[in-house]
Each structure stands twice: as C-alpha cells, then as structure tokens.
Design an enzyme around this catalytic site. Structure first.
Site, PDB file in Angstrom:
ATOM      1  N   ASP A   1      20.543  32.699  -8.312  1.00 16.68           N
ATOM      2  CA  ASP A   1      19.348  32.436  -7.517  1.00 16.68           C
ATOM      3  C   ASP A   1      19.611  31.188  -6.680  1.00 16.68           C
ATOM      4  O   ASP A   1      20.561  30.441  -6.945  1.00 16.68           O
ATOM      5  CB  ASP A   1      18.128  32.234  -8.411  1.00 16.68           C
ATOM      6  CG  ASP A   1      16.837  32.741  -7.771  1.00 16.68           C
ATOM      7  OD1 ASP A   1      16.819  32.910  -6.538  1.00 16.68           O
ATOM      8  OD2 ASP A   1      15.855  32.956  -8.495  1.00 16.68           O
TER       9      ASP A   1
ATOM     10  N   ARG B   1      10.475  27.407   0.665  1.00 18.40           N
ATOM     11  CA  ARG B   1       9.875  28.640   0.154  1.00 18.40           C
ATOM     12  C   ARG B   1       8.567  28.976   0.862  1.00 18.40           C
ATOM     13  O   ARG B   1       8.062  30.092   0.736  1.00 18.40           O
ATOM     14  CB  ARG B   1       9.646  28.521  -1.363  1.00 18.40           C
ATOM     15  CG  ARG B   1      10.944  28.623  -2.159  1.00 18.40           C
ATOM     16  CD  ARG B   1      10.709  28.376  -3.637  1.00 18.40           C
ATOM     17  NE  ARG B   1      10.420  26.976  -3.913  1.00 18.40           N
ATOM     18  CZ  ARG B   1      10.127  26.486  -5.114  1.00 18.40           C
ATOM     19  NH1 ARG B   1      10.052  27.320  -6.150  1.00 18.40           N
ATOM     20  NH2 ARG B   1       9.901  25.198  -5.288  1.00 18.40           N
TER      21      ARG B   1
ATOM     22  N   LYS C   1      10.785  42.086  -9.464  1.00 17.81           N
ATOM     23  CA  LYS C   1       9.922  41.032  -9.991  1.00 17.81           C
ATOM     24  C   LYS C   1       8.577  41.092  -9.290  1.00 17.81           C
ATOM     25  O   LYS C   1       8.507  41.169  -8.070  1.00 17.81           O
ATOM     26  CB  LYS C   1      10.581  39.660  -9.758  1.00 17.81           C
ATOM     27  CG  LYS C   1       9.780  38.476 -10.243  1.00 17.81           C
ATOM     28  CD  LYS C   1      10.510  37.176  -9.957  1.00 17.81           C
ATOM     29  CE  LYS C   1      10.628  36.914  -8.473  1.00 17.81           C
ATOM     30  NZ  LYS C   1      11.220  35.601  -8.189  1.00 17.81           N
TER      31      LYS C   1
ATOM     32  N   GLU D   1       3.238   2.100   2.293  1.00 19.23           N
ATOM     33  CA  GLU D   1       3.826   2.442   3.593  1.00 19.23           C
ATOM     34  C   GLU D   1       5.308   2.050   3.630  1.00 19.23           C
ATOM     35  O   GLU D   1       5.700   0.990   3.154  1.00 19.23           O
ATOM     36  CB  GLU D   1       3.089   1.714   4.721  1.00 19.23           C
ATOM     37  CG  GLU D   1       1.749   2.300   5.062  1.00 19.23           C
ATOM     38  CD  GLU D   1       1.140   1.641   6.289  1.00 19.23           C
ATOM     39  OE1 GLU D   1       1.837   0.832   6.939  1.00 19.23           O
ATOM     40  OE2 GLU D   1      -0.029   1.932   6.595  1.00 19.23           O
TER      41      GLU D   1
ATOM     42  N   ASP E   1       0.812  -1.218   0.000  1.00 28.56           N
ATOM     43  CA  ASP E   1       0.000   0.000   0.000  1.00 28.56           C
ATOM     44  C   ASP E   1       0.846   1.268   0.000  1.00 28.56           C
ATOM     45  O   ASP E   1       0.312   2.375   0.086  1.00 28.56           O
ATOM     46  CB  ASP E   1      -0.960   0.004   1.191  1.00 28.56           C
ATOM     47  CG  ASP E   1      -0.230   0.043   2.535  1.00 28.56           C
ATOM     48  OD1 ASP E   1       1.019  -0.015   2.533  1.00 28.56           O
ATOM     49  OD2 ASP E   1      -0.908   0.143   3.572  1.00 28.56           O
TER      50      ASP E   1
ATOM     51  N   ARG F   1       5.305  39.068  -8.275  1.00 28.17           N
ATOM     52  CA  ARG F   1       4.840  37.688  -8.123  1.00 28.17           C
ATOM     53  C   ARG F   1       3.354  37.692  -7.795  1.00 28.17           C
ATOM     54  O   ARG F   1       2.879  38.490  -6.999  1.00 28.17           O
ATOM     55  CB  ARG F   1       5.604  36.963  -7.013  1.00 28.17           C
ATOM     56  CG  ARG F   1       5.198  35.514  -6.833  1.00 28.17           C
ATOM     57  CD  ARG F   1       6.133  34.801  -5.871  1.00 28.17           C
ATOM     58  NE  ARG F   1       7.464  34.670  -6.386  1.00 28.17           N
ATOM     59  CZ  ARG F   1       7.846  33.751  -7.268  1.00 28.17           C
ATOM     60  NH1 ARG F   1       6.957  32.899  -7.749  1.00 28.17           N
ATOM     61  NH2 ARG F   1       9.087  33.681  -7.682  1.00 28.17           N
TER      62      ARG F   1
ATOM     63  N   GLY G   1      10.643  29.943 -14.811  1.00 28.39           N
ATOM     64  CA  GLY G   1      10.007  31.183 -15.245  1.00 28.39           C
ATOM     65  C   GLY G   1      10.803  32.425 -14.904  1.00 28.39           C
ATOM     66  O   GLY G   1      11.007  33.299 -15.751  1.00 28.39           O
ATOM     67  N   THR G   2      11.274  32.524 -13.669  1.00 29.59           N
ATOM     68  CA  THR G   2      12.023  33.710 -13.240  1.00 29.59           C
ATOM     69  C   THR G   2      13.297  33.884 -14.060  1.00 29.59           C
ATOM     70  O   THR G   2      13.584  34.988 -14.563  1.00 29.59           O
ATOM     71  CB  THR G   2      12.380  33.600 -11.747  1.00 29.59           C
ATOM     72  OG1 THR G   2      11.189  33.607 -10.972  1.00 29.59           O
ATOM     73  CG2 THR G   2      13.272  34.756 -11.311  1.00 29.59           C
TER      74      THR G   2
END
Length: 304
Positions: free
Chosen positions: A220, A96, A192, A39, A37, A194, A227-228
């Site tokens: 970064d 984040r 930027k 686990e 299952d 967001r 995207g950024t």
C-alpha cells in the site's frame, strides 16, 4: 563552490541530513523561530543570489504546521534572489483528499498545490503519491519518484519461495502489479468497502485469487490507522496464507495503529523514512528503509 543549497524544515531532519551527506553538502542555515502565540517566522541565513535552492519537508503530523513552514520558507527564499527553488516533499499530506467525494468538501490536494505555487516554488519532487493524477493539480513541473524498488529489494533479501503480492483494494492494483513484476510473483486483489461517514475505517470482505499456503505480501502507499492492513492480514490468514508481510512507502501510524499492528497476524511491516518516526511510533515487527539515495538522485538530476 556548489551553486545549490539544501534546507530542511523541522518535519524530517534525519532524512535531510542523510540526503545532504550523500550529496557531500551541509544543510543551509535557517532559524524556524516561533512567536509566543505560535506564529512562525523563518529566517534564511545564507546568500542565495543566483543559486538553486532545495527545501525538504514532509507534510506529516502536525501537517498544517509543516505545510506553513515550507510555504513561508519558500517566500523567504524567493526574496533572496535565487535562480530557482525546488521543493522536496517525501510525504504529501492531504494527498488522499484528491477528489470530491460529496458536496460541501474541499479538494485539499489541489489547495496544497496552489499554496506551493504562490510561494514561488519552481519545481516539486514527490514520493509515491496516493493518486498519480495529483500531479495534474500542479502548474509547475512535478517529478514523481517511487520507493517501490527500494521496498522490493527488502523483500528479495527474505528469499520467499512461495509468495503472492496483495493489492488491499482495487485502487492499489497498479501498485501491486508493479511490485509483482519486480518480484516475479503472482498478484491477488482484495475488495474493500469504505464508509465515507466514518473516517479512517474500512472493511475488507473479498479475496480475488488464491493465497492458500503462500506468503502474502501486502503493498500500500500509506499505513495510517492500520485498519486496512490489519483487516487484510486477518482475511488472508483465514483464507490459508501461511504468513503476511506488509509494505508501505509512508508509515503514518496514526491513532491506535501501533497497538493494532503489534497484535496483528503480520510477521513484518516494512516502510520508508519518508516520515520521521519517533520512539512511540516504533514496534518490534517494524523495519524502516531509507529513501535518501532516491531523493539524492532525483535532486542531482535537477541541479546538474
């Protein structure tokens, strides 16, 4: 005989093997058995009494499974009477989610810290957290190491004569400033916008500084959907940058990131192996550098 032992979860075995080789040890034996299952039932197969035990696990996709691996391994290990248990997390998933953006949301990074404490880890080593303040979520010692110098050394090999370091958003100014110091280059900031109601989307819209006729070096902590970085690269090119190099510690490359980065106006993307990248996550302009020496040094300092 060494009085410490290193285990690895399933998230980043190549990095764990590299760290073990640098430390002249072999990985401990653990069976990460799963029931039908789904686990998980980890089984530690070494004598750990009075030893320092290190567990290496990146909280990368599927991060919920990898988090459960680590906390259940921690519980299994503590029942074997070790002297202490140290968690090494090259990539801290949920980092984040470090603040309350709107009512009704969790502060997930704090919850992860509590998971690790309940599993009785005595200390954590983490790499380039999204926000330094996350260390404050932990009531156990946290060693925060940075791969910035490792990334900087890769840039130095390229002998860029007219470069500029780019912070792709205001939140990354400190990181960009530190890289600019290491490379002895000027720094430029991008603002930027967001959208909280649109996950993993943003809009780069203003460059604060001069990038014309320069090689732009974007730094970064994470490249997730890309995207950024892609939007920043396009904006920098439009502003007159002659080339773009993107640096990040953690290459998540989620969703359509690989396709976006493949067609982006970026000469090279450099990231570390904090996250193990399968073949479908790799692309021609990608360069992966190892943080194994960084982790081996951090571990060695704690087990002396």
């Amino acid at each position: 005989m060494k009085d410490f032992i290193l285990y690895s979860g399933s998230s980043n075995l190549p990095l764990a093997h590299e760290v073990a080789k640098l430390m002249n040890i072999t990985l401990g034996k653990v069976d990460l058995e799963r029931f039908a299952d789904g686990e998980l039932r980890p089984w530690i197969q070494d004598d750990l009494r009075d030893k320092t035990v290190i567990v290496l696990e990146s909280f990368s996709y599927p991060m919920d499974e990898h988090i459960m691996e680590m906390v259940l391994m921690g519980d299994a290990i503590r029942r074997c009477a070790p002297k202490r248990v140290i968690g090494v997390i090259p990539y801290l998933g949920y980092a984040r989610q470090d603040k309350l953006h709107r009512a009704g949301e969790p502060i997930s990074a704090r919850v992860i810290a509590k998971f690790l404490e309940v599993s009785e880890f005595h200390e954590i080593i983490g790499v380039d957290l999204h926000n330094d303040a996350i260390v404050g979520f932990f009531e156990i010692p946290f060693t925060h190491v940075s791969a910035l110098e490792t990334l900087a050394n890769q840039v130095k090999k390229r002998d860029i004569s007219n470069g500029v370091v780019i912070a792709p958003d205001v939140g990354g100014v400190k990181r960009a400033r530190n890289l600019a110091f290491l490379l002895d280059l000027p720094m430029v900031v991008m603002e930027k916008r967001r959208f909280l109601d649109k996950h993993d989307t943003s809009e780069a819209y203003q460059i604060i500084g001069d990038v014309r006729d320069k090689t732009a070096i974007i730094i970064d902590d994470i490249i997730s959907t890309g995207g950024t970085i892609v939007q920043a690269a396009a904006s920098l090119r439009e502003a007159g940058a002659t080339g773009v190099i993107a640096l990040a510690t953690h290459g998540v490359f989620a969703g359509e990131a690989v396709e976006k980065l493949t067609h982006a106006p970026i000469e090279e993307v450099i990231c570390t192996n904090s996250i193990h990248l399968n073949g479908d996550k790799k692309f021609a302009s990608l360069k992966v550098v190892s943080i194994a020496p960084l982790l081996a040094d951090a571990i060695s300092t704690l087990v002396r």
